[in-house]
Design a protein around this motif. Structure first.
Motif, PDB file in Angstrom:
ATOM      1  N   ARG A  36      89.986  83.414  58.463  1.00 22.39           N
ATOM      2  CA  ARG A  36      89.687  83.753  59.911  1.00 22.39           C
ATOM      3  C   ARG A  36      90.637  84.625  60.546  1.00 22.39           C
ATOM      4  O   ARG A  36      90.505  85.672  61.279  1.00 22.39           O
ATOM      5  CB  ARG A  36      89.645  82.464  60.519  1.00 22.39           C
ATOM      6  CG  ARG A  36      89.254  82.456  61.999  1.00 22.39           C
ATOM      7  CD  ARG A  36      89.399  80.945  62.719  1.00 22.39           C
ATOM      8  NE  ARG A  36      89.216  80.964  64.156  1.00 22.39           N
ATOM      9  CZ  ARG A  36      90.057  81.457  65.044  1.00 22.39           C
ATOM     10  NH1 ARG A  36      91.176  81.705  64.866  1.00 22.39           N
ATOM     11  NH2 ARG A  36      89.748  81.341  66.277  1.00 22.39           N
ATOM     12  N   ASN A  37      91.953  84.396  60.286  1.00 22.70           N
ATOM     13  CA  ASN A  37      93.229  85.137  60.752  1.00 22.70           C
ATOM     14  C   ASN A  37      93.111  86.629  60.383  1.00 22.70           C
ATOM     15  O   ASN A  37      93.172  87.503  61.129  1.00 22.70           O
ATOM     16  CB  ASN A  37      94.357  84.446  60.585  1.00 22.70           C
ATOM     17  CG  ASN A  37      94.413  83.135  61.398  1.00 22.70           C
ATOM     18  OD1 ASN A  37      93.771  82.710  62.306  1.00 22.70           O
ATOM     19  ND2 ASN A  37      95.493  82.286  60.918  1.00 22.70           N
ATOM     20  N   GLN A  38      92.978  86.768  59.284  1.00 22.12           N
ATOM     21  CA  GLN A  38      92.860  88.120  58.556  1.00 22.12           C
ATOM     22  C   GLN A  38      91.829  88.692  59.209  1.00 22.12           C
ATOM     23  O   GLN A  38      91.738  89.890  59.502  1.00 22.12           O
ATOM     24  CB  GLN A  38      92.856  88.386  57.150  1.00 22.12           C
ATOM     25  CG  GLN A  38      94.160  87.605  56.518  1.00 22.12           C
ATOM     26  CD  GLN A  38      94.426  87.781  54.941  1.00 22.12           C
ATOM     27  OE1 GLN A  38      94.142  89.115  54.469  1.00 22.12           O
ATOM     28  NE2 GLN A  38      94.953  86.843  54.403  1.00 22.12           N
ATOM     29  N   PRO A  69      85.887  85.416  74.013  1.00 27.69           N
ATOM     30  CA  PRO A  69      85.561  84.229  74.128  1.00 27.69           C
ATOM     31  C   PRO A  69      84.201  83.631  73.508  1.00 27.69           C
ATOM     32  O   PRO A  69      83.172  84.365  73.920  1.00 27.69           O
ATOM     33  CB  PRO A  69      85.653  83.807  75.615  1.00 27.69           C
ATOM     34  CG  PRO A  69      86.499  84.891  76.039  1.00 27.69           C
ATOM     35  CD  PRO A  69      86.254  86.040  75.299  1.00 27.69           C
ATOM     36  N   GLY A  70      84.305  82.817  72.458  1.00 32.45           N
ATOM     37  CA  GLY A  70      82.990  82.474  71.983  1.00 32.45           C
ATOM     38  C   GLY A  70      82.621  83.109  70.626  1.00 32.45           C
ATOM     39  O   GLY A  70      81.821  82.806  69.799  1.00 32.45           O
ATOM     40  N   GLY A  71      83.114  84.416  70.397  1.00 29.43           N
ATOM     41  CA  GLY A  71      82.868  85.392  69.266  1.00 29.43           C
ATOM     42  C   GLY A  71      83.180  84.790  68.098  1.00 29.43           C
ATOM     43  O   GLY A  71      82.929  85.216  66.956  1.00 29.43           O
ATOM     44  N   SER A  72      84.325  83.895  68.008  1.00 27.43           N
ATOM     45  CA  SER A  72      84.850  83.254  66.687  1.00 27.43           C
ATOM     46  C   SER A  72      83.503  82.379  66.098  1.00 27.43           C
ATOM     47  O   SER A  72      83.637  82.165  64.954  1.00 27.43           O
ATOM     48  CB  SER A  72      85.944  82.345  66.933  1.00 27.43           C
ATOM     49  OG  SER A  72      85.706  81.220  67.729  1.00 27.43           O
ATOM     50  N   LEU A  73      82.503  82.094  66.941  1.00 27.53           N
ATOM     51  CA  LEU A  73      81.560  81.416  66.431  1.00 27.53           C
ATOM     52  C   LEU A  73      80.835  82.284  65.406  1.00 27.53           C
ATOM     53  O   LEU A  73      80.178  81.697  64.582  1.00 27.53           O
ATOM     54  CB  LEU A  73      80.430  80.934  67.487  1.00 27.53           C
ATOM     55  CG  LEU A  73      80.959  79.935  68.527  1.00 27.53           C
ATOM     56  CD1 LEU A  73      80.085  79.694  69.545  1.00 27.53           C
ATOM     57  CD2 LEU A  73      81.563  78.506  67.792  1.00 27.53           C
ATOM     58  N   LEU A  74      80.725  83.485  65.633  1.00 29.74           N
ATOM     59  CA  LEU A  74      80.127  84.379  64.445  1.00 29.74           C
ATOM     60  C   LEU A  74      80.753  84.736  63.253  1.00 29.74           C
ATOM     61  O   LEU A  74      80.193  85.231  62.453  1.00 29.74           O
ATOM     62  CB  LEU A  74      79.807  85.714  65.348  1.00 29.74           C
ATOM     63  CG  LEU A  74      79.139  85.799  67.116  1.00 29.74           C
ATOM     64  CD1 LEU A  74      79.046  86.971  67.522  1.00 29.74           C
ATOM     65  CD2 LEU A  74      77.790  84.986  66.602  1.00 29.74           C
ATOM     66  N   LEU A  75      81.842  84.450  63.309  1.00 28.94           N
ATOM     67  CA  LEU A  75      82.664  84.674  61.934  1.00 28.94           C
ATOM     68  C   LEU A  75      82.230  84.085  60.614  1.00 28.94           C
ATOM     69  O   LEU A  75      81.897  84.922  59.968  1.00 28.94           O
ATOM     70  CB  LEU A  75      83.974  84.203  62.047  1.00 28.94           C
ATOM     71  CG  LEU A  75      85.121  84.995  62.951  1.00 28.94           C
ATOM     72  CD1 LEU A  75      86.418  84.197  62.950  1.00 28.94           C
ATOM     73  CD2 LEU A  75      85.042  86.423  62.421  1.00 28.94           C
ATOM     74  N   PRO A  76      81.662  82.887  60.731  1.00 24.13           N
ATOM     75  CA  PRO A  76      80.941  82.558  59.372  1.00 24.13           C
ATOM     76  C   PRO A  76      79.839  83.300  59.016  1.00 24.13           C
ATOM     77  O   PRO A  76      79.432  83.655  57.875  1.00 24.13           O
ATOM     78  CB  PRO A  76      80.516  81.070  59.926  1.00 24.13           C
ATOM     79  CG  PRO A  76      81.328  80.894  60.990  1.00 24.13           C
ATOM     80  CD  PRO A  76      81.571  81.980  61.701  1.00 24.13           C
TER      81      PRO A  76
END
Length: 399
Positions: free
Chosen positions: A352-354, A371-378
């Motif tokens: 996630r961090n990289q 904001p909320g964009g990290s939900l799309l990382l998977p």
């Protein structure tokens, strides 16, 4: 016609709506129920609770929401003050939003000394309505954020009564709502992987605090004594109903949850029955007009649509993305292994961090850091190996 995207629309609203022929809002429960029937509580307004009809043709969702927020705040003012004094209302709205926004807020920087009171209010209302044109708001998040706009109304109601916003009121209200949504989704007889996404979207839509990660095991364990006002209780029931409507039907276990919630809040069964009926009527009447409700599972639609958008973004930026990823053999190895096994919490954190660091360097991928964009990382993680299998295999073979 009122155009909330043009300066002066607040004054025009009051010119058309606030005259001697307009009736006073004097029935709190009826005003709330009529407001619910407009769709404002669920983030998609179709009409307004006004004596004189406001034409909506050609207005965008953000513009409709601005009018709905102003009108609902004005109705709340009438109920508390028993008058339609627009000058006093605008003044109180401005002082309310000034208190709501911290002094260091960028919003206060754009409010100029020579701005009129109505112009200031226009800027405040615009800041409250989520209209950002990004991958999150296009699909789903703006509906949740605008549904949570009624918290403004609840806070304004408190402000009118007490002269100030109670300490931590906004934070506490949001936390209770997200907890209720979580519990409501757990009652579903037929569960899908999208229910968890819906809960995360609610959590990502909060404005005032990062949601505290503690688990409420049951409705009995949730302290609702903080909610004393009927509007707070009504809204909590309606938000629970909204969350459980994501599969376009109300199961027996879901109805039972709403009745138990109403009992805990000391709200009548009649209100729950009407809440369910009104929601059903709204969906049936508007499902052909509202894309969000055109699908048997709107959260699944969000996921599918967002997946396609992420796929497109990766395809367009795959060369740059590959260049950045190949600079970290550890990241490449973890991404490859993620397709074959579940990564450990520590490994997931590294990925996630990289990836977030990489996204910061590629303009088109900065959506993942909003904001909320990290939900799309998977979704991003899932597509990288699929789109670049040969590159991954070649690099991995060098290890």
């Amino acid at each position: 016609m009122i155009n909330p995207s043009a300066p002066g629309w607040v004054e025009k609203f009051f010119f058309e709506q606030n005259n001697s022929q307009q009736s006073m809002v004097d029935n709190a429960k009826l005003f709330y129920e009529n407001t619910r029937n407009t769709g404002f509580l669920v983030g998609y307004t179709t009409h307004f609770v006004t004596t004189k009809t406001i034409h909506t043709k050609g207005l965008k969702i953000g513009e409709l929401t601005k009018i709905a927020l102003l009108n609902t705040l004005f109705g709340t003012y009438q109920l508390d003050k028993n008058n339609r004094n627009q000058e006093d209302f605008i003044k109180k709205c401005n002082t309310f939003y000034e208190e709501l926004h911290p002094k260091e807020s960028n919003l206060l920087d754009i409010i100029l000394p020579h701005d009129s009171s109505s112009s200031k209010l226009e800027k405040f209302l615009s800041s409250r309505v989520q209209t950002n044109d990004n991958i999150i708001s296009k699909n789903f998040s703006h509906i949740l954020t605008n549904a949570l706009l009624f918290i403004d109304v609840l806070a304004f109601k408190k402000y009118l009564t007490k002269g100030t916003i109670p300490d931590k009121y906004l934070k506490k209200t949001e936390e209770i709502i997200v907890n209720i949504v979580s519990l409501a989704l757990k009652t579903k007889e037929t569960k899908t992987k999208y229910d968890d996404l819906l809960q995360k979207l609610f959590e990502s839509s909060v404005r005032y605090t990062k949601f505290n990660k503690f688990e409420i095991l049951s409705l009995e364990n949730l302290d609702l004594s903080y909610f004393e006002d009927d509007y707070e209780k009504y809204y909590l029931i309606d938000m629970a109903g909204m969350a459980m409507w994501n599969d376009a039907k109300m199961e027996k276990s879901e109805e039972l949850f709403l009745y138990q919630l109403a009992e805990k809040l000391t709200i009548s069964k009649y209100f729950v029955e009407k809440s369910i009926t009104d929601m059903n009527m709204f969906l049936i009447s508007n499902k052909d007009k509202i894309p969000y409700f055109n699908f048997s599972n709107p959260v699944k639609h969000f996921y599918d649509q967002t997946t396609q958008n992420v796929h497109t973004l990766i395809s367009r930026n795959k060369n740059r993305l590959l260049l950045e990823i190949t600079q970290s053999k550890e990241l490449m190895k973890l991404l490859s292994q993620s397709t074959k096994r579940d990564l450990s919490p520590e490994e997931k954190k590294k990925v996630r961090n990289q990836l977030l660091d990489i996204c910061k360097t590629i303009p088109s991928l900065t959506i993942f850091i909003i904001p909320g964009g990290s939900l799309l990382l998977p979704i991003l993680i899932k597509f990288i190996p699929q789109l670049l299998p040969s590159a991954f295999n070649e690099n991995l073979s060098e290890d």
